[in-house]
Design an enzyme around this catalytic site. Structure first.
Site, PDB file in Angstrom:
ATOM      1  N   CYS A  25      39.573  53.375   8.547  1.00  0.00           N
ATOM      2  CA  CYS A  25      40.532  53.674   9.539  1.00  0.00           C
ATOM      3  C   CYS A  25      40.983  52.367  10.163  1.00  0.00           C
ATOM      4  CB  CYS A  25      40.611  54.745  10.385  1.00  0.00           C
ATOM      5  SG  CYS A  25      40.505  56.220   9.813  1.00  0.00           S
ATOM      6  N   CYS A  93      75.973  55.752  33.876  1.00  0.00           N
ATOM      7  CA  CYS A  93      74.844  55.301  34.473  1.00  0.00           C
ATOM      8  C   CYS A  93      73.658  55.078  33.355  1.00  0.00           C
ATOM      9  CB  CYS A  93      74.229  56.338  35.384  1.00  0.00           C
ATOM     10  SG  CYS A  93      75.181  56.197  37.105  1.00  0.00           S
ATOM     11  N   ASP A 527      18.872  31.461  40.392  1.00  0.00           N
ATOM     12  CA  ASP A 527      19.349  30.709  41.328  1.00  0.00           C
ATOM     13  C   ASP A 527      18.680  31.395  42.646  1.00  0.00           C
ATOM     14  OD1 ASP A 527      20.649  28.443  42.420  1.00  0.00           O
ATOM     15  OD2 ASP A 527      21.812  29.597  43.425  1.00  0.00           O
ATOM     16  N   ASP A 728      25.598  32.807  41.595  1.00  0.00           N
ATOM     17  CA  ASP A 728      27.001  33.153  41.952  1.00  0.00           C
ATOM     18  C   ASP A 728      27.997  32.722  40.915  1.00  0.00           C
ATOM     19  OD1 ASP A 728      29.417  32.629  43.296  1.00  0.00           O
ATOM     20  OD2 ASP A 728      28.578  32.712  45.312  1.00  0.00           O
ATOM     21  N   ASP A 732      28.138  28.763  40.601  1.00  0.00           N
ATOM     22  CA  ASP A 732      27.008  28.539  39.595  1.00  0.00           C
ATOM     23  C   ASP A 732      27.912  28.677  38.112  1.00  0.00           C
ATOM     24  OD1 ASP A 732      24.967  28.020  41.290  1.00  0.00           O
ATOM     25  OD2 ASP A 732      24.620  30.082  41.079  1.00  0.00           O
TER      26      ASP A 732
END
Lengths: 866, 70
Positions: A25, A93, A527, A728, A732
């Site tokens: 599929c 409308c 870090d 971070d 980083d």
């Protein structure tokens, strides 16, 4: 469904696709989408039920893709909304509203009921929001209200799944009783049935009358689907079923009405094979319909978190409105037990909020003015008001859902092989069935056929079977027993479970490749600042020179008073600590900051000093009694400041960037898992070593400038290591991008801006270990599933082809083949479901306790000598 | 070449391949001691399986060729 700009011309869209059952599929939908002019790439994930399409919007559009998917027999679950539109007039409308709404990308259909002032819109709700539709109609000068009868795509998808379950339940209720009766009647000439049943019970015409409605009732779906696929040049599992059922039924019919035609005669009517085949396939479909929904439970849970209503202040009055109509800047009122409807910042009130659904953290988080709140989290006790800051697709929960959806729609490298195999599997099996037929017809039958031939696990003897009947039977059994479904499901089902499980714990994998990559990581680089440590200095030690003269709190109060007006981070840390201890911080009459040395202040007419050795020596303060203590603290990587008053030494204050509560535990856990842990920092070697000793990392990379972090990652990669970089997500970013796996930590609610392959919502290093554990566990499931799926087919197909026949005189019956096939794909799904109860070891009880226990470093951090 | 032309040519190719396979099967059976039911039944089964194999192979192949040419 989500749409993102890929680059200048191309766009990406994720389209939900319902009704896919196997890898074939997937190929059908991929082929159909790829065939649309303007579609650059189409990738379909079976388990997620999603198609990721990269396309040129100038050439094709989303409704075209949706209709192409629907053309080949699948559904695109769309949301629909009923709007009460006041002020409409018939005839005019609809020509105003219709084109405007249809012009929105993602809107599929608009219909009008002027008698009830209702406009019904079918739309793809991740491309266009209900709020945008309402806004467009409002912009045309109409008053619009939500009639509250709408159903979003989640409801629609659930509805479709329920429909599928109901359909297969109905098929089961028909096929199983009939198939059982057919089987009993087929064996009615054998003991003990022959004495219990009347003579006419083995009538072939009766069997024909019972089986025919089954073939054209519950079995019809297989013929219809396979024909729809074939005429478009694609094959799927249904073709195998249709061929198997059709052949068994066809032979039975011929042998019933033309017993002398040479197809084996009356002894070779396989009505029970056709009937049981249908029953087993329907059973497999039913089990899959139930279990497939469960593997996507995580994303469903996330989706259900989005509240539908919100109470806001409008014109000074409380108003309950649909959550999607909250706009940025609205003041939202939250009462105990309420779900928070949008992201925002608390303006007044106090409460604790359960954020476990977002971060995985079970302890409620206290919220007061100024704190951020996240949509989908639950308010526990108090009441508060907050200002909406992010709504709709910008909300953290929407971003998380998008990330998880995209991860689940992506494919892992390991899946490439499975996809290639599964994609060509059906044709391969038909080719094999042809080869098997030719072999048994021209060679095998003459060489080995024996009159005592039996079907495995049945009393059937195939004495009367001639060469064509025998070769056909073996050929059909090969078609039935093979199961590409298991191969196709093996990887995506496990990936879906793994990424979903990660999301439950606040670990967001950006793609299936991230799951696979993190499972192979050998080295983790952490870090230091902001990852292992809190990233901001705090007071670790306060040591009086003479406790009889001045207590530690007095030393700290004196230091804080000196620094009261300082903006230096170290000074702010001292003032913060003094405030936390409730000490009296005096206003200095005079204050002078001496760059590189410290500060000088006048407090109550007395001269006070706070600074380093040089400052003290310059002002003639005798610090000899404190030197040893100062050096000890400096060796621990702390910054030491001397405090003096009236030219006499009063004490020492040490300040350092402290470790997070879980850092030591996390490093220990990572090392226990066999990973090399490296700490990366810009600090000097002495400070770095001091921290490294406390967290017990394997290696330290000190004095690394921010711009050189990526180069350090590359060096480790050049050593042959598969490297994960944790840091971070913003600062980083280059190092995260360079690493084999970039892990952005502590993104909180702002997951969108993060780079990296994995995003950790919580600011907890233990989640790095949890991410690796989830990755490893997922890949173990993938391998188990693949081994099972490939192993099953490799064992079952030769068995069905009659490899053991020359030795045993037995061949696999079509009904046994159907049972084995159904069990194969079911077992892959069941194996995957084991992930539901999985809890990463680093997030289990003992670790949590250990996390709460003070670490060695914490002991030094709170050390106060008085 | 239009989409319907591709479909027509594809149908011609896969039907031809399937008929040829069935004919080869039939020819081989003529050399052996098989009754006509086995021959006809076998030829039909070979035709049917070859059709199933060749349909999804030929159609995309021709479509690709047409797309490549345009």
């Amino acid at each position: 469904m989500t749409v993102h700009e890929k680059h200048r011309d191309l766009k990406e869209v994720t389209i939900p696709v319902a009704g896919m059952t196997c890898a074939a599929c997937v190929r059908r939908v991929e082929k159909a989408l790829s065939g649309i002019p303007g579609v650059e790439e189409a990738t379909v994930n079976l388990s997620a039920g999603k198609a990721g399409v990269t396309y040129d919007p100038a050439v094709c559009d989303i409704p075209e893709m949706a209709s192409r998917i629907q053309e080949i027999g699948y559904e695109v679950p769309a949301a629909h909304i009923n709007l009460l539109v006041l002020g409409m007039t018939p005839g005019h409308c609809e020509h105003v509203i219709g084109p405007a709404v249809r012009g929105l990308s993602g809107v599929q259909d608009v219909s009008f009921n002027f008698a009830t002032d209702t406009v019904t819109v079918d739309f793809l709700d991740s491309v266009v929001q209900a709020a945008e539709i309402k806004k467009v109609i409002r912009g045309l000068g109409y008053e619009v209200q939500d009639k509250g009868e709408g159903a979003d795509s989640l409801d629609r998808e659930r509805e479709l799944r329920q429909q599928e379950i109901r359909r297969q339940t109905r098929n089961m209720l028909i096929s199983w009783p009939v198939a059982t009766i057919v089987m009993i009647l087929t064996f009615s000439m054998y003991e003990p049935l022959d004495s219990l049943l009347p003579d006419w019970s083995d009538s072939k015409v009766l069997l024909f009358a019972l089986t025919t409605p089954l073939v054209f009732g519950p079995g019809r779906q297989f013929f219809v689907h396979s024909w729809n696929g074939l005429r478009r040049g694609v094959t799927d599992m249904n073709l195998l079923y249709a061929t198997g059922i059709g052949a068994a039924y066809g032979i039975a019919v011929i042998n019933t009405f033309f017993p002398d035609a040479g197809f084996g005669g009356e002894r070779a009517v396989f009505y029970e094979a056709a009937a049981l085949l249908i029953a087993f396939i329907v059973l497999g479909r039913y089990l899959e319909a139930i279990t497939r929904g469960r593997t996507s439970e995580s994303i469903r849970k996330l989706m259900t978190l989005r509240p539908r209503r919100a109470t806001v202040l409008r014109d000074g009055q409380e108003a309950e409105i649909p959550a999607d109509e909250v706009i940025v800047g609205d003041i939202v009122i939250v009462r105990p037990g309420d779900a928070i409807p949008v992201d925002g910042k608390v303006t007044e009130g106090y409460s604790s909020v359960d954020e476990s659904m977002i971060s995985g953290e079970s302890i409620p988080v206290e919220k007061s003015a100024g704190d951020d709140v996240i949509a989908g989290t639950i308010n526990k006790t108090g009441a508060f008001r907050f200002e909406a800051s992010r709504v709709g697709a910008d909300m953290a929960i929407s971003q998380i859902i998008r990330l998880v959806e995209e991860a689940q729609a992506s494919k892992a490298p390991i899946q490439a092989l499975a996809d290639r195999v599964a994609g060509h599997f059906i044709l391969g099996v038909h080719a094999l069935a042809l080869a098997v037929f030719v072999f048994w017809f021209f060679a095998g039958y003459d060489l080995w056929f024996d009159a005592s031939t039996r079907l495995m696990l049945t009393p059937y003897e195939l004495t009367g079977l001639e060469v064509f009947g025998f070769a056909l039977l073996v050929s059909v059994t090969v078609l039935i027993i093979s199961c590409p479904c298991a191969v196709g499901l093996a990887t995506p089902a496990a990936m879906m479970a793994g990424t979903g499980k990660g999301a439950e714990y606040g670990i967001l994998f950006k793609g299936a490749d991230a799951v696979e990559a993190v499972s192979k990581v050998q080295t983790v680089i952490l870090d230091k600042t902001g990852t292992l440590t809190r990233g901001e200095p705090s007071v670790t030690n306060v040591i009086p020179a003479d406790p009889a003269v001045a207590h530690a709190d007095e030393v700290l109060a004196l230091a804080a008073s000196c620094e009261k007006n300082s903006e230096h981070p170290l000074g702010e840390a001292i003032v913060e600590e003094a405030r936390e201890r409730g000490l009296d911080i005096r206003e200095p009459e005079a204050f002078d900051s001496i760059p590189g040395l410290g500060v000088e202040a006048t407090l109550g007419g007395v001269a006070a000093l706070l600074g380093n050795r040089a400052l003290m020596q310059d002002r003639g303060v005798d610090i000899s009694g404190q030197i040893a203590e100062a050096e000890r603290l400096e060796n621990e990587g702390k910054t030491v400041m001397f405090v003096a008053s009236s030219g006499r030494m009063v004490g020492l204050v040490a300040v350092a960037d402290t470790l997070k509560d879980t850092s030591v535990q996390a490093v220990r856990e990572l090392r226990r898992m066999g990973l090399q842990v490296v700490m990366l920092t810009g600090d000097n070697a002495r400070t770095a070593d001091a921290i490294a000793r406390q967290v017990e990392v394997d290696r330290v990379l000190a004095e690394v400038l921010p711009q050189d972090k990526a180069a350090e990652v590359r060096k480790l990669q050049e050593e042959g290591q598969i490297v994960a970089m944790v840091g971070d997500g913003v600062n980083d970013a280059p190092a995260l991008a360079q690493a084999d796996v970039g892990i952005a930590i502590g993104s909180g609610a702002d997951v969108a801006r993060e780079t990296g392959n994995i995003i950790l919502i919580r600011d907890d290093v233990l989640d790095v270990a949890a991410a690796v554990q989830v990755g490893r566990r997922t890949m173990r499931l993938v391998r188990q599933n693949l081994i099972w799926a490939f192993g099953y087919n490799m064992a079952a197909i030769p068995l069905a082809a009659g490899i053991l026949y020359p030795l045993t005189n037995q061949i696999v019956s079509p009904e046994l083949a159907a049972l084995l096939m159904a069990l194969s794909s079911f077992s892959v799904t069941m194996n995957t479901l084991r992930m539901r109860g999985y809890r990463p070891p680093s997030r289990r009880g003992p670790s949590t306790l250990a996390r709460d226990a003070p670490t060695a470093f914490q002991h030094t951090a709170v050390e106060v000598t008085s | 070449m239009t989409e319907s032309n591709v479909s027509r040519i594809a149908a011609f190719v896969y039907t031809g391949v399937s008929v040829a396979s069935a004919a080869i099967f039939l020819a081989v059976t003529l050399a052996g001691d098989y009754d006509w039911v086995a021959r006809a039944g076998g030829a039909f089964w070979v035709f049917f399986l070859t059709l199933i194999i060749s349909m999804p192979t030929v159609i995309p192949m021709l479509r690709e060729r047409v797309r490549g040419a345009s």
